[in-house]
Motif scaffolding. Structure first.
Motif, mmCIF file in Angstrom:
data_model
loop_
_atom_site.group_PDB
_atom_site.id
_atom_site.type_symbol
_atom_site.label_atom_id
_atom_site.label_comp_id
_atom_site.label_asym_id
_atom_site.label_seq_id
_atom_site.Cartn_x
_atom_site.Cartn_y
_atom_site.Cartn_z
ATOM 1 N N PHE A 71 88.891 57.666 30.846
ATOM 2 C CA PHE A 71 88.810 58.938 31.549
ATOM 3 C C PHE A 71 87.394 59.488 31.715
ATOM 4 O O PHE A 71 87.191 60.461 32.445
ATOM 5 C CB PHE A 71 89.684 59.976 30.841
ATOM 6 C CG PHE A 71 91.077 59.497 30.566
ATOM 7 C CD1 PHE A 71 91.831 58.914 31.577
ATOM 8 C CD2 PHE A 71 91.637 59.593 29.297
ATOM 9 C CE1 PHE A 71 93.116 58.457 31.337
ATOM 10 C CE2 PHE A 71 92.921 59.138 29.048
ATOM 11 C CZ PHE A 71 93.660 58.563 30.075
ATOM 12 N N GLY A 72 86.429 58.881 31.049
ATOM 13 C CA GLY A 72 85.055 59.327 31.186
ATOM 14 C C GLY A 72 84.758 60.601 30.422
ATOM 15 O O GLY A 72 85.593 61.113 29.673
ATOM 16 N N HIS A 73 83.550 61.134 30.611
ATOM 17 C CA HIS A 73 83.178 62.366 29.925
ATOM 18 C C HIS A 73 82.163 63.142 30.749
ATOM 19 O O HIS A 73 81.495 62.608 31.638
ATOM 20 C CB HIS A 73 82.600 62.067 28.537
ATOM 21 C CG HIS A 73 81.308 61.277 28.575
ATOM 22 N ND1 HIS A 73 81.252 59.936 28.284
ATOM 23 C CD2 HIS A 73 80.031 61.645 28.886
ATOM 24 C CE1 HIS A 73 80.015 59.509 28.396
ATOM 25 N NE2 HIS A 73 79.242 60.525 28.756
ATOM 26 N N LYS A 74 82.090 64.424 30.451
ATOM 27 C CA LYS A 74 81.106 65.293 31.062
ATOM 28 C C LYS A 74 79.848 65.322 30.190
ATOM 29 O O LYS A 74 79.890 65.006 28.992
ATOM 30 C CB LYS A 74 81.655 66.718 31.216
ATOM 31 C CG LYS A 74 82.838 66.833 32.172
ATOM 32 C CD LYS A 74 82.422 66.542 33.598
ATOM 33 C CE LYS A 74 83.582 66.762 34.553
ATOM 34 N NZ LYS A 74 83.191 66.505 35.965
ATOM 35 N N ARG A 75 78.750 65.697 30.794
ATOM 36 C CA ARG A 75 77.498 65.801 30.042
ATOM 37 C C ARG A 75 77.651 66.834 28.927
ATOM 38 O O ARG A 75 78.182 67.928 29.136
ATOM 39 C CB ARG A 75 76.371 66.209 30.991
ATOM 40 C CG ARG A 75 75.015 66.322 30.308
ATOM 41 C CD ARG A 75 73.946 66.701 31.313
ATOM 42 N NE ARG A 75 72.657 66.848 30.675
ATOM 43 C CZ ARG A 75 71.541 67.196 31.294
ATOM 44 N NH1 ARG A 75 71.580 67.459 32.610
ATOM 45 N NH2 ARG A 75 70.400 67.305 30.633
ATOM 46 N N GLY A 76 77.218 66.466 27.726
ATOM 47 C CA GLY A 76 77.296 67.365 26.586
ATOM 48 C C GLY A 76 78.640 67.371 25.891
ATOM 49 O O GLY A 76 78.859 68.178 24.992
ATOM 50 N N ALA A 77 79.553 66.469 26.287
ATOM 51 C CA ALA A 77 80.886 66.449 25.677
ATOM 52 C C ALA A 77 80.823 66.086 24.200
ATOM 53 O O ALA A 77 81.663 66.523 23.413
ATOM 54 C CB ALA A 77 81.792 65.472 26.429
ATOM 55 N N PHE A 78 79.817 65.307 23.817
ATOM 56 C CA PHE A 78 79.639 64.926 22.420
ATOM 57 C C PHE A 78 78.186 64.519 22.227
ATOM 58 O O PHE A 78 77.402 64.442 23.197
ATOM 59 C CB PHE A 78 80.594 63.784 22.015
ATOM 60 C CG PHE A 78 80.545 62.598 22.949
ATOM 61 C CD1 PHE A 78 79.595 61.591 22.802
ATOM 62 C CD2 PHE A 78 81.466 62.503 23.988
ATOM 63 C CE1 PHE A 78 79.562 60.519 23.668
ATOM 64 C CE2 PHE A 78 81.445 61.423 24.852
ATOM 65 C CZ PHE A 78 80.485 60.422 24.698
ATOM 66 N N THR A 79 77.816 64.264 21.005
ATOM 67 C CA THR A 79 76.439 63.862 20.712
ATOM 68 C C THR A 79 76.066 62.621 21.517
ATOM 69 O O THR A 79 76.839 61.670 21.608
ATOM 70 C CB THR A 79 76.285 63.566 19.210
ATOM 71 O OG1 THR A 79 76.713 64.709 18.462
ATOM 72 C CG2 THR A 79 74.829 63.248 18.870
ATOM 73 N N ASP A 80 74.882 62.633 22.091
ATOM 74 C CA ASP A 80 74.341 61.537 22.910
ATOM 75 C C ASP A 80 74.984 61.444 24.288
ATOM 76 O O ASP A 80 74.696 60.500 25.039
ATOM 77 C CB ASP A 80 74.487 60.177 22.202
ATOM 78 C CG ASP A 80 73.673 60.115 20.922
ATOM 79 O OD1 ASP A 80 72.615 60.782 20.863
ATOM 80 O OD2 ASP A 80 74.097 59.412 19.994
ATOM 81 N N ALA A 81 75.858 62.366 24.636
ATOM 82 C CA ALA A 81 76.423 62.366 25.994
ATOM 83 C C ALA A 81 75.448 63.089 26.918
ATOM 84 O O ALA A 81 75.660 64.233 27.332
ATOM 85 C CB ALA A 81 77.792 63.036 25.998
ATOM 86 N N ASN A 82 74.344 62.418 27.219
ATOM 87 C CA ASN A 82 73.265 63.043 27.980
ATOM 88 C C ASN A 82 73.531 63.060 29.484
ATOM 89 O O ASN A 82 72.900 63.824 30.213
ATOM 90 C CB ASN A 82 71.945 62.315 27.707
ATOM 91 C CG ASN A 82 71.553 62.388 26.236
ATOM 92 O OD1 ASN A 82 71.712 63.437 25.611
ATOM 93 N ND2 ASN A 82 71.049 61.281 25.697
#
Length: 318
Positions: A71-82
């Motif tokens: 499903f992917g992720h948005k920026r800032g969703a977790f640590t290192d999700a730059n």
């Protein structure tokens, strides 16, 4: 997908019918039976053929990363999700998402997949709202999922969702008469790919191949032919049988095709012509890279007539 056995033809016809609908599909079968080929046949035989086909090996995705991969992720969703990352569901939009080895998914990941299947909506990690997916889901397993459910290793509600449409691929040992066709097709592929000249397999080798149980199925046969084609200096390939398998040609069949018994002349002639046509068509289709129009041109036949011959012998390149 090449074959003319009744088991193979029945399965191919079922795949063609499944391809025409949009429901989720579960493909079951032993390892090496061609589950991804069947999934591609469903995709390219259906209305989503112009969309992407996205294969995923579930056994290669760590359980805690399944939601992120799908499903992917948005920026800032977790640590290192730059940066924002699209999931595989988004990449498969207007096409097919193929989940291979779905039996390898841990139970927690199965919950996420079940939730997605219930309404075809998903939310990227860290996303504010859900997104409607436009994908067809095809899953595959090389074990009996019903038995896995009984052992507590697979969720029954997920199995029900996946099994709206299902097909079980027959093992090679049940595809009587298909081995000579597959061998010829693999030899043609080898010649096209490696250019070491036309080669054939010795009748004694084909004889034991017809009696061998092939635990690795079509993949095992393909790998064996590729290896021996590359290692053999002779035009006739002779492969020693596995332990416990008699490698002799049955009496009276030394000069006959391995599946042919001593019959009346007319019957034997019809069978020989049919076997020649099947091998020749499979070789031509592989030489043309699966393109029917090009294959017909190579052998000097009209495309429509060539297509009828392919249908007659149950040969398709999907």
């Amino acid at each position: 997908m090449i074959g003319q056995s009744s088991a193979f033809v029945h399965t191919r016809r079922l795949i063609e019918r499944i391809a025409r609908c949009e429901a989720p599909v579960l493909i079951e079968g032993e390892t090496g039976t061609g589950k991804e080929l069947a999934a591609r046949a469903i995709h390219y035989g259906g209305s989503r053929r112009d969309g992407p086909f996205v294969p995923v090996n579930c056994g290669a995705v760590p359980g805690d990363l399944v939601e992120n991969e799908l499903f992917g992720h948005k920026r800032g969703a977790f640590t290192d999700a730059n940066v924002e990352q699209l999931g595989l569901v988004a990449h498969a939009r207007h096409g097919t998402l193929f989940l291979d080895e779905i039996d390898a998914l841990p139970l927690k990941a199965q919950v996420s997949l079940l939730r997605f299947l219930q309404d075809q909506h998903y939310r990227p990690l860290g996303g504010p709202e859900s997104i409607r997916a436009d994908v067809r889901l095809v899953a595959a397993a090389n074990c009996d999922l019903s038995a896995l459910v009984e052992r507590g290793g697979f969720r029954p509600d997920l199995l029900y969702r996946l099994r709206i449409m299902f097909v079980t691929l027959p093992p090679l040992r049940e595809r009587h008469g298909d081995i000579p066709l597959l061998v010829q097709a693999f030899l043609c592929e080898c010649n096209e790919r490696f250019g070491l000249g036309d080669k054939q397999v010795h009748p004694a080798t084909l004889a034991w191949m017809n009696r061998y149980r092939w635990p690795g199925n079509v993949r095992e046969l393909e790998n064996l032919i590729y290896r021996e084609y590359l290692l053999s200096d002779a035009t006739t390939i002779h492969i020693d049988p596995p332990a416990g398998i008699d490698g002799k040609v049955p009496d009276g069949q030394a000069g006959l095709a391995p599946s042919m018994h001593l019959e009346d002349f007319r019957t034997a002639k019809i069978r020989a012509i049919a076997e020649f046509e099947s091998r020749y068509l499979a070789c031509a289709l592989n030489a043309a890279g699966g393109n029917v129009t090009r294959a017909a041109r190579l052998v000097g036949k009209e495309r429509r007539a060539f297509g009828k011959l392919l249908k007659k012998h149950g040969i398709e390149r999907l």
